[in-house]
Design a protein around this motif. Sequence first.
Motif, PDB file in Angstrom:
ATOM      1  N   VAL A  94       4.325 -39.301 -45.760  1.00 46.32           N
ATOM      2  CA  VAL A  94       4.255 -39.417 -47.231  1.00 46.32           C
ATOM      3  C   VAL A  94       5.552 -40.018 -47.760  1.00 46.32           C
ATOM      4  O   VAL A  94       5.546 -40.940 -48.582  1.00 46.32           O
ATOM      5  CB  VAL A  94       4.001 -38.044 -47.874  1.00 46.32           C
ATOM      6  CG1 VAL A  94       4.155 -38.123 -49.395  1.00 46.32           C
ATOM      7  CG2 VAL A  94       2.612 -37.538 -47.517  1.00 46.32           C
ATOM      8  N   PHE A  95       6.676 -39.512 -47.284  1.00 44.41           N
ATOM      9  CA  PHE A  95       7.971 -40.007 -47.752  1.00 44.41           C
ATOM     10  C   PHE A  95       8.175 -41.465 -47.354  1.00 44.41           C
ATOM     11  O   PHE A  95       8.620 -42.292 -48.150  1.00 44.41           O
ATOM     12  CB  PHE A  95       9.092 -39.154 -47.168  1.00 44.41           C
ATOM     13  CG  PHE A  95       9.240 -37.795 -47.812  1.00 44.41           C
ATOM     14  CD1 PHE A  95       8.348 -37.360 -48.767  1.00 44.41           C
ATOM     15  CD2 PHE A  95      10.279 -36.951 -47.454  1.00 44.41           C
ATOM     16  CE1 PHE A  95       8.477 -36.109 -49.367  1.00 44.41           C
ATOM     17  CE2 PHE A  95      10.421 -35.706 -48.042  1.00 44.41           C
ATOM     18  CZ  PHE A  95       9.519 -35.287 -49.000  1.00 44.41           C
ATOM     19  N   GLN A  96       7.861 -41.771 -46.102  1.00 44.24           N
ATOM     20  CA  GLN A  96       8.092 -43.124 -45.600  1.00 44.24           C
ATOM     21  C   GLN A  96       7.310 -44.162 -46.401  1.00 44.24           C
ATOM     22  O   GLN A  96       7.841 -45.228 -46.747  1.00 44.24           O
ATOM     23  CB  GLN A  96       7.704 -43.199 -44.123  1.00 44.24           C
ATOM     24  CG  GLN A  96       7.970 -44.555 -43.485  1.00 44.24           C
ATOM     25  CD  GLN A  96       7.607 -44.573 -42.008  1.00 44.24           C
ATOM     26  OE1 GLN A  96       7.175 -43.566 -41.451  1.00 44.24           O
ATOM     27  NE2 GLN A  96       7.771 -45.719 -41.381  1.00 44.24           N
ATOM     28  N   GLU A  97       6.049 -43.854 -46.685  1.00 41.83           N
ATOM     29  CA  GLU A  97       5.237 -44.809 -47.434  1.00 41.83           C
ATOM     30  C   GLU A  97       5.669 -44.878 -48.897  1.00 41.83           C
ATOM     31  O   GLU A  97       5.595 -45.938 -49.521  1.00 41.83           O
ATOM     32  CB  GLU A  97       3.757 -44.417 -47.338  1.00 41.83           C
ATOM     33  CG  GLU A  97       3.169 -44.584 -45.944  1.00 41.83           C
ATOM     34  CD  GLU A  97       3.344 -45.993 -45.408  1.00 41.83           C
ATOM     35  OE1 GLU A  97       3.050 -46.957 -46.149  1.00 41.83           O
ATOM     36  OE2 GLU A  97       3.795 -46.136 -44.259  1.00 41.83           O
ATOM     37  N   ALA A 156      -1.746 -39.973 -45.693  1.00 42.82           N
ATOM     38  CA  ALA A 156      -1.054 -39.305 -44.586  1.00 42.82           C
ATOM     39  C   ALA A 156      -1.949 -38.284 -43.889  1.00 42.82           C
ATOM     40  O   ALA A 156      -1.494 -37.606 -42.962  1.00 42.82           O
ATOM     41  CB  ALA A 156       0.209 -38.617 -45.101  1.00 42.82           C
ATOM     42  N   GLY A 157      -3.199 -38.182 -44.330  1.00 42.30           N
ATOM     43  CA  GLY A 157      -4.124 -37.255 -43.696  1.00 42.30           C
ATOM     44  C   GLY A 157      -3.979 -35.813 -44.140  1.00 42.30           C
ATOM     45  O   GLY A 157      -4.440 -34.899 -43.451  1.00 42.30           O
ATOM     46  N   LEU A 158      -3.348 -35.599 -45.299  1.00 39.49           N
ATOM     47  CA  LEU A 158      -3.145 -34.248 -45.817  1.00 39.49           C
ATOM     48  C   LEU A 158      -4.112 -33.959 -46.959  1.00 39.49           C
ATOM     49  O   LEU A 158      -4.563 -34.875 -47.652  1.00 39.49           O
ATOM     50  CB  LEU A 158      -1.699 -34.077 -46.313  1.00 39.49           C
ATOM     51  CG  LEU A 158      -0.591 -34.316 -45.278  1.00 39.49           C
ATOM     52  CD1 LEU A 158       0.777 -34.197 -45.953  1.00 39.49           C
ATOM     53  CD2 LEU A 158      -0.710 -33.343 -44.123  1.00 39.49           C
ATOM     54  N   PRO A 202       0.690 -39.536 -56.245  1.00 37.93           N
ATOM     55  CA  PRO A 202       0.981 -38.692 -55.082  1.00 37.93           C
ATOM     56  C   PRO A 202      -0.281 -38.290 -54.321  1.00 37.93           C
ATOM     57  O   PRO A 202      -0.244 -38.106 -53.102  1.00 37.93           O
ATOM     58  CB  PRO A 202       1.684 -37.473 -55.685  1.00 37.93           C
ATOM     59  CG  PRO A 202       1.244 -37.439 -57.101  1.00 37.93           C
ATOM     60  CD  PRO A 202       1.039 -38.858 -57.511  1.00 37.93           C
ATOM     61  N   ILE A 203      -1.393 -38.158 -55.015  1.00 41.30           N
ATOM     62  CA  ILE A 203      -2.643 -37.783 -54.343  1.00 41.30           C
ATOM     63  C   ILE A 203      -3.034 -38.858 -53.336  1.00 41.30           C
ATOM     64  O   ILE A 203      -3.436 -38.566 -52.202  1.00 41.30           O
ATOM     65  CB  ILE A 203      -3.764 -37.561 -55.380  1.00 41.30           C
ATOM     66  CG1 ILE A 203      -3.433 -36.351 -56.268  1.00 41.30           C
ATOM     67  CG2 ILE A 203      -5.103 -37.365 -54.682  1.00 41.30           C
ATOM     68  CD1 ILE A 203      -4.450 -36.109 -57.366  1.00 41.30           C
ATOM     69  N   GLU A 229       4.720 -31.519 -40.070  1.00 42.26           N
ATOM     70  CA  GLU A 229       5.968 -32.164 -40.471  1.00 42.26           C
ATOM     71  C   GLU A 229       5.828 -33.672 -40.437  1.00 42.26           C
ATOM     72  O   GLU A 229       6.364 -34.383 -41.292  1.00 42.26           O
ATOM     73  CB  GLU A 229       7.102 -31.692 -39.550  1.00 42.26           C
ATOM     74  CG  GLU A 229       8.488 -32.143 -39.966  1.00 42.26           C
ATOM     75  CD  GLU A 229       8.862 -33.538 -39.485  1.00 42.26           C
ATOM     76  OE1 GLU A 229       9.798 -34.135 -40.064  1.00 42.26           O
ATOM     77  OE2 GLU A 229       8.212 -34.032 -38.528  1.00 42.26           O
ATOM     78  N   ALA A 230       5.087 -34.185 -39.453  1.00 40.67           N
ATOM     79  CA  ALA A 230       4.894 -35.635 -39.357  1.00 40.67           C
ATOM     80  C   ALA A 230       4.137 -36.175 -40.568  1.00 40.67           C
ATOM     81  O   ALA A 230       4.376 -37.306 -41.006  1.00 40.67           O
ATOM     82  CB  ALA A 230       4.139 -35.972 -38.070  1.00 40.67           C
TER      83      ALA A 230
END
Length: 344
Positions: free
Chosen positions: A53-56, A31-33, A24-25, A47-48
């Motif tokens: 993260v989910f999409q990938e 995702a740039g988070l 997950p990291i 939100e984007a």
Amino acid sequence: MAIFVRSASLIKYSDIARAVGIDPICKVREAGLDPVCLSAPDLRIPEAGLASVFQESVRSTELRSLGVRIGEAWRLSDFGAVSLYLQHQPTLRHVLAEVERYRHMLSDSVSIRVADFGEVSLVHVVLVTGRPDPGRDIVELTVGAVFNLIRGILGAQWKARGVYFAHAAPESMRFHRPFLGPNVEFDSEFDAIALTREELDRPNPLGDAALARYAKELLDLRLPSRPASITDEVRRAIHILLPQGQGAIERVGQRLGFAPRTLQRQLEQAGQSFSALVNEVRGELAMRYLGNRHHTVSDIANLVGFSEVSAFSRWFSGEFGKPPTRWRSDYFADVARDDVNEAH
């Protein structure tokens, strides 16, 4: 507009991802988070970024139905600082109203609207993301979290009259029906949960007015209200009301507590106009509906405020450079191509 949500869902995502061998990291960084959001539930993240993260992650077949799996794991305590306040509301109807009132502490993206139809009530879950397609997993996570909020108030024995999703059905219902019950429908006109009106207004056995007041005092002290801009509030109201045929400035103003002239004047002071916001939201909704095969172009024209398909087609062509039928065929061709590429 910048749309932020709490990072709580990423903590639950982390547990599910690790269980199937996904780091997950790594996904969060891609995702740039900041990875700290995997352990801190009250951070505000774009939100984007969450959607990315989910999409990938779901490109791995082991994480299919990721959203509904996170929704199933959601508990009343996962609503963070507002949880105690919600727990002691007198009825479920009050709970849902307070979720809407305190949404600035939960998610800029989510609005909840309750509609009564005789003895049955619909809890509509509306997502404002700024993207044409919020994504199946974001929708199923949100509906699942609201579903478990309702169950947390009504008790573990509660069963929904129906759960409705606007997107198409998944290949497998392995995670949906055991959690949401047998009455799950896809390709609906909305995302919503159906229950009886009696359940909505039934006295909450956990409700305690004194504790609710105390919790509210602590809540307002720790997390003072951060009111959204008038532009964001109007945009959100249009998202909710336009598909109901109520997108006129009079109805939007009524929902927000403004006379039409006052609302228009406040928008002008913010450098916006009501008509421009309607056009912006109309475009987002039109693309979202066109991505759902269940809706005909005639249905979509009506849902975004046109009485004639020809008028809708002219407007859409002017906005997007092609008629809606062409846009839809190109969209599904791209989806099919992406599916083939993923398979290889």
